[in-house]
Structure formats: C-alpha cells, structure tokens
Motif scaffolding. Structure first.
Motif, short mmCIF file in Angstrom:
data_model
loop_
_atom_site.label_atom_id
_atom_site.label_comp_id
_atom_site.label_asym_id
_atom_site.label_seq_id
_atom_site.Cartn_x
_atom_site.Cartn_y
_atom_site.Cartn_z
N ALA A 243 -5.30 -4.81 -3.17
CA ALA A 243 -5.09 -3.31 -3.69
C ALA A 243 -4.12 -3.22 -4.81
CB ALA A 243 -4.65 -2.53 -2.55
N PRO A 244 -3.86 -3.99 -5.99
CA PRO A 244 -3.14 -4.12 -7.02
C PRO A 244 -2.69 -2.54 -7.49
CG PRO A 244 -5.04 -4.86 -7.63
CD PRO A 244 -5.24 -4.81 -6.22
N SER B 190 -12.77 -2.63 -3.63
CA SER B 190 -13.07 -1.34 -2.83
C SER B 190 -13.31 -0.02 -3.84
CB SER B 190 -11.55 -1.15 -2.16
OG SER B 190 -10.58 -0.53 -3.27
N PRO B 191 -13.77 0.79 -2.80
CA PRO B 191 -14.13 1.95 -3.89
C PRO B 191 -12.98 2.71 -4.46
CG PRO B 191 -14.31 2.53 -1.56
CD PRO B 191 -14.21 1.20 -1.78
N SER C 278 -17.67 -2.17 -10.37
CA SER C 278 -18.28 -1.38 -9.28
C SER C 278 -17.97 -1.83 -7.76
CB SER C 278 -19.68 -1.51 -9.29
OG SER C 278 -20.13 -3.05 -8.99
N PRO C 279 -17.90 -0.94 -6.77
CA PRO C 279 -17.24 -1.19 -5.52
C PRO C 279 -18.25 -2.31 -5.03
CG PRO C 279 -17.64 1.11 -5.62
CD PRO C 279 -18.24 0.60 -7.12
N GLY C 280 -17.88 -3.18 -4.18
CA GLY C 280 -18.56 -4.22 -3.52
C GLY C 280 -18.65 -5.51 -4.25
N GLN C 281 -18.20 -5.66 -5.60
CA GLN C 281 -18.36 -6.45 -6.69
C GLN C 281 -17.43 -7.69 -6.00
OE1 GLN C 281 -17.59 -5.23 -10.45
NE2 GLN C 281 -17.20 -7.36 -11.38
N LEU C 282 -17.73 -8.75 -5.98
CA LEU C 282 -16.76 -9.96 -5.56
C LEU C 282 -16.01 -10.30 -6.85
CD1 LEU C 282 -16.70 -11.65 -2.95
CD2 LEU C 282 -17.71 -13.67 -4.34
#
Length: 518
Positions: A48-49, A149-150, A170-174
């Motif tokens: 969460a930067p 995260s979204p 996009s959310p879920g991307q590693l």
C-alpha cells in the motif's frame, strides 16, 4: 456493512487482509501485539505505497496489558515523526514566491522519514520475536510478488517514473518491489544502520542535494513521549501530544461529554453538536499546533470551549481567537497488550518523489510547516512539522484496556474518531456499527489538509445514507452530499469486552480491509 469480528486471544485490524494475516501470524508464533503491529505495517509498506511506507512517519500508543495479574496497565506514546534536514531554508522558499509548503515534487516537503526508527523503538521495548521473523512476510511479498489491490491499481500511474510502478495496470496483477525487499532485509540484519546509512540513506542524501547531511540520518527520530488524556463517557481516552493534532480529538470529546446529546446518532442535533465541538476545538489549530505546544486540553479550556456551543445554531468562529493519505492499524494480544499505530505518507503517494535505488516513495509531511516568519511551526532545520496523525486508545476507570481505534483522513481524523468513539462509548454500538455508520466531515473541496484555513467556510459533507441534511441546514450549516466512502477515512477498531473477548471491525470503506483473530 455492520460486520463485527470476535476472537478469544488476539486480533489484528488493518486496511489490507494480507497485512492483517501477517500480524496474526506473529501472534500465532508467540509474538506480542507490538510484533503484530510491526509485521502488519511492514506488509502495508510493500502493498500500500499510496497510503504509507518506509519513506513516511509513524505514531503509536501502547497499553502494556499490566503485569503480575493486575488488570490495570500503563499507556505509552511513540512519536516517530521525522525532522526537516539541516539544509531547510524558509527564506529560499519565500524568495521563490511560496506562501505555503510545496505539496508535490519538492524534496523540501519531505522531512527525514521516521517510520523505521518507530518500528525499531517499538520492537526494542515491546517485541518478543526476532525482527527478521517480524519482517519476513513483508520481505517475501516484496521479493516474490503480491496481487495489486483495487485501491492501488487505479493510481499507481502517479509513480510510473519508477519501474516498480510503470507496468501496474489492473487489480490482481502480480507486483514485486525488489528494492523494498533488499531494504527490509537490511533492516532485519543491521537495524537502523541498514536503512538510514544503507542503500536508501545514501540515495536520500543524493536526492536531497543539500537538504540533508549525514548527521540528519545518524540521529534516531523516534521518541517515547507522554500521551495526552481526557475523561469522556466514563472512560479515559488517550492520544498523541503535539506535534500531532491528537489534542483536537480529546478537546472535542471533552466538549461533547458535557453536552446534552440526543439519545440516538440518527438525530440531526447529534451531528450538529459533534460538528460544532470539532469546529470550536480546531478553529485556531494553525496558530496553536507546533511541536512544543502544551496545555491544550486542560479542564478549564474544555469548559471554555464547551460554553461556545449553541444547540440552536451554527457558530461563527472567526474572531474567537485572541490572536491522506495514511493507514491505521491496531492489534491486541492474548496478554492484553494493545497497540494503536498510524503510519503515513501524508497525501496519497506523498511528495511523488521516489528514492531511485530502492523504489521507496517519500512522504510530504513537511506540508504541515508554516512559511510565516517567526511562526512557532515555521519550516527550519531539525524541526518537526504539525501532523494530522491521530491514533487513539481507550482505557476503563481501573486502567485496563478498553479499545484501540484510529483512522486515516487528513484533517478529518479527529472528526471521524469523535463520531466513532461517541457511538461506541455513549450509545453502546458494536465496533461494526460504529465503524460502518455514515459520517460527516468538515469539507473545503481542497487538499484535505486545509480545513482550518477558513473554518467558517467549511461545509458539512455528509456520506450517503446519513439522514441529517435537512436538520443541519435548519441549524445554519451549509451541507453537501457525498458518496459513501469517498474521503471519509478508513477507521479500524478493536474493543475488549468485559469478559475479555475481542470485538473488532475493519472499515468497509477500505474494501480489502480485515479484522482477523484467534
């Protein structure tokens, strides 16, 4: 929306389920609430930067849980906010026609980050597990990847000038953060030297180009300080002393405790009285708050300000005076230790400056400084800026821990906590009810850090679902409707019930937050 989680012997609440899980792992391994809080914060520094990180500051309140079978315990406060570098020159900023500190892309609004010093001080005093164990989950996520995260995905492009963030879409991307992994490993093995004199510290000196000197990074920035306290609703509520704005929460709670509140928060008079208490507490913040301010929550001052509240109309506060983003987390362990910790970049990604070697983004807490010559909070070498960070902790009359609670929200943090704590203590709501209920805040349409520039021009911004609009308008308040969750903080709360069961809630506004226990 009113989800309260229960646990028997330990709980962690944060904005991210990955971070909460790391904290709970520490409790499962026999760690203390302090270990859990550090592990949680370290994961947030990776995932969460846009809210916090190693380039930001930290404040914490700790209830030690008592000892020797005693129910009571002691409360301590940790101020790990950084100081401006030795090159800080307010005259130069004024010569460049600045009247306030630069919000973005200016190293002068980035004091030396204090978060890592805060972790080390908290661990030294209250930790049980090795620091390498505490930081291991964060190191693993930074090195091997975590799902974006979204909350992060839509705004990562703000730091697209660094390769860690350039490909995020996009959310879920590693996502991996190898520089952050190296830095956390250096802290685990070498302590503060691995951070402040290591790869990050050298890069900060280069990026500062004279704003800092090596001695600025050699001096620890974390101090154990005396917390502030006020009695409200039959409890003691604790917060941080200046340079934190924690006194605003305590001052407004003291005012509200002596008012005739309606029996339910659904009544517009409830929102009016709490809103007026917040305005009367905060209208002179810009002149009062600096790191050496004292005696801000005396009984005499509370009574003086309470007398200004008019239950029939909004008060005009002009003339009364004689003269981000952030993330909050909390943890409670099976021995009754509670930690209320808040850590921040200030506004979103902070300054938008990134130390290029490690990919650690720098906060902009320096925006709290004044550029008025001679002001007690004037920007200058070695000074701490006024801070919005406002952690809170509540104890019962016997000194035992009742709650740990806090929120993000810039200037609105004390306003949000005033509502949550009043719902909890005065109206007996569960953590889930108190956290999820619609809120008001004093809005300006500005940065979220400018509430007190013109307090008579603030608008009562009401979250969707609040039923106070007509009643507040009749009392003279300008009001505006806002979508639920838009700028009203991410509050988290753990409540210790009379039988010792833990009841906690993570803010649904955070979408991926988690209150988890054992």
């Amino acid at each position: 929306m009113q989800n309260t989680r229960y646990a028997r012997s330990g709980m962690v609440c944060s904005v991210d389920h990955l971070a909460s899980a790391a904290g709970l792992t520490m409790l499962d391994r026999g760690g203390s609430a302090a270990d859990a809080a550090i592990a949680t914060n370290a994961v947030l520094a990776v995932t969460a930067p846009h809210m916090c990180g190693l380039g930001g500051d930290l404040f914490a309140l700790v209830h030690d849980g008592g000892s020797g079978g005693r129910a009571e315990g002691s409360v301590t406060a940790l101020n790990a906010s950084g100081r401006a570098g030795s090159g800080a020159d307010p005259g130069r900023l004024r010569a460049e026609a600045h009247t306030v500190m630069p919000l973005r892309n200016d190293i002068r609004s980035a004091p030396v980050p204090g978060a890592v010093d805060g972790w080390l001080a908290l661990h030294s005093r209250y930790g049980r597990l090795p620091m390498a164990t505490v930081l291991a989950p964060a190191i693993d996520l930074a090195a091997h990847g975590f799902p974006v995260s979204p909350l992060l995905a839509p705004i990562a492009s703000a730091l697209a000038h660094h390769p860690d963030f350039a490909a995020v879409s996009s959310p879920g991307q590693l996502m991996t953060r190898p520089g952050v992994a190296r830095t956390l490993e250096a802290i685990a093995s070498s302590g503060r030297e691995g951070f402040y004199q290591g790869e990050f510290g050298q890069g900060l000196l280069e990026l500062g180009a004279g704003e800092y000197v090596p001695d600025d990074l050699a001096k620890p920035t974390a101090d154990w300080v005396e917390p502030l306290r006020v009695r409200a609703f039959g409890h003691d509520v604790w917060s941080m002393p200046p340079n934190s704005q924690g006194y605003l929460l305590l001052l407004s709670l003291g005012v509200v405790d002596g008012l005739d509140l309606p029996p339910t928060p659904d009544h517009a008079l409830w929102a009016h009285l709490l809103g007026e208490a917040a305005r009367i507490a905060g209208h002179d913040r810009l002149s009062l708050l600096h790191e050496h301010a004292r005696d801000l929550v005396s009984e005499t001052e509370i009574a003086r300000r309470r007398a200004m509240v008019d239950p029939t109309a909004r008060l005009r506060v002009r003339g009364l005076t004689a003269e981000g983003d952030t993330t909050y987390l909390c943890a409670v362990d099976g021995d009754g230790m509670g930690v209320s910790l808040i850590q921040s970049n200030a506004s979103g990604f902070g300054s938008l400056l990134v130390e290029p070697r490690t990919g650690i983004n720098l906060h902009n807490r320096g925006i709290g400084f004044s550029l008025t010559p001679g002001h007690p909070a004037e920007y200058g070498p070695g000074r701490r800026p006024p801070h919005t960070l406002t952690p809170a902790l509540i104890t019962r009359q016997d000194g035992s821990l009742r709650s740990v609670v806090g929120t993000m929200g810039g200037d609105a943090q004390p306003q949000i906590l005033l509502q949550v704590i009043t719902r909890l203590l005065r109206h007996g709501q569960t953590p889930g009810q108190a956290i999820s209920a619609p809120r008001w805040r004093l809005g300006t349409g500005g940065t979220g850090f400018d509430t007190w520039d013109a307090p008579d021009e603030t608008v009562m911004e009401l979250e969707e679902g609040a039923g106070w609009a007509d009643g507040l308008s009749a009392l003279g308040h300008p009001v505006a409707g806002m979508p639920y969750g838009t700028g009203f903080g991410h509050a988290h709360l753990i409540d210790v019930l009379p039988d010792g069961v833990l009841a906690g809630a993570a803010d649904p506004r955070a979408r991926i937050g988690a209150a988890i226990g054992r």
